[in-house]
Design a protein around this motif. Structure first.
Motif, short mmCIF file in Angstrom:
data_model
loop_
_atom_site.label_atom_id
_atom_site.label_comp_id
_atom_site.label_asym_id
_atom_site.label_seq_id
_atom_site.Cartn_x
_atom_site.Cartn_y
_atom_site.Cartn_z
N UNK A 16 36.88 30.24 -26.16
CA UNK A 16 37.13 30.94 -24.90
C UNK A 16 38.20 32.02 -25.03
N UNK A 17 39.01 31.93 -26.05
CA UNK A 17 40.06 32.93 -26.30
C UNK A 17 39.55 34.15 -27.07
N UNK A 18 38.30 34.07 -27.53
CA UNK A 18 37.71 35.11 -28.36
C UNK A 18 36.57 35.79 -27.62
N UNK A 19 36.17 36.99 -28.05
CA UNK A 19 35.04 37.66 -27.40
C UNK A 19 33.77 36.82 -27.52
N UNK A 20 32.92 36.83 -26.51
CA UNK A 20 31.70 36.03 -26.55
C UNK A 20 30.47 36.82 -27.00
N UNK A 21 30.56 38.15 -26.99
CA UNK A 21 29.40 38.97 -27.34
C UNK A 21 29.04 38.79 -28.82
N UNK A 22 27.78 38.48 -29.06
CA UNK A 22 27.33 38.23 -30.43
C UNK A 22 27.43 39.47 -31.31
N UNK A 23 27.37 40.66 -30.70
CA UNK A 23 27.48 41.89 -31.48
C UNK A 23 28.84 42.00 -32.17
#
Length: 75
Positions: A16-23
């Motif tokens: 949750x502390x990191x970007x979630x977008x797979x790109x």
């Protein structure tokens, strides 16, 4: 899978502390490996933990591997 702790919750809290977008994960994965390392000290020699299929899918889609370092009661 255990009443004492929920290792999956810990992994989700980290994610949750990191970007979630797979790109974004894909771009980082092109630079190097993406690993989550977990160290566990168990109170007995026979305990279990599990990850949900949702977590495994999330990690797999982003190319994230998990390393486990597990110690039983005898260590």
């Amino acid at each position: 899978c255990t009443d004492e702790w929920n290792i999956e919750s810990v992994v989700w809290e980290l994610l949750e502390r990191l970007p979630s977008k797979s790109e974004i994960w894909s771009t980082v994965g092109e630079i190097g490996k993406i690993n989550i390392s977990l160290g566990l000290s168990l109170d007995s020699d026979n305990e279990e933990f599990c990850f949900s299929s949702e977590l495994m899918k999330f990690l797999g889609e982003r190319g994230v591997s998990i390393n486990f370092d597990v110690y039983g009661a005898g260590f």
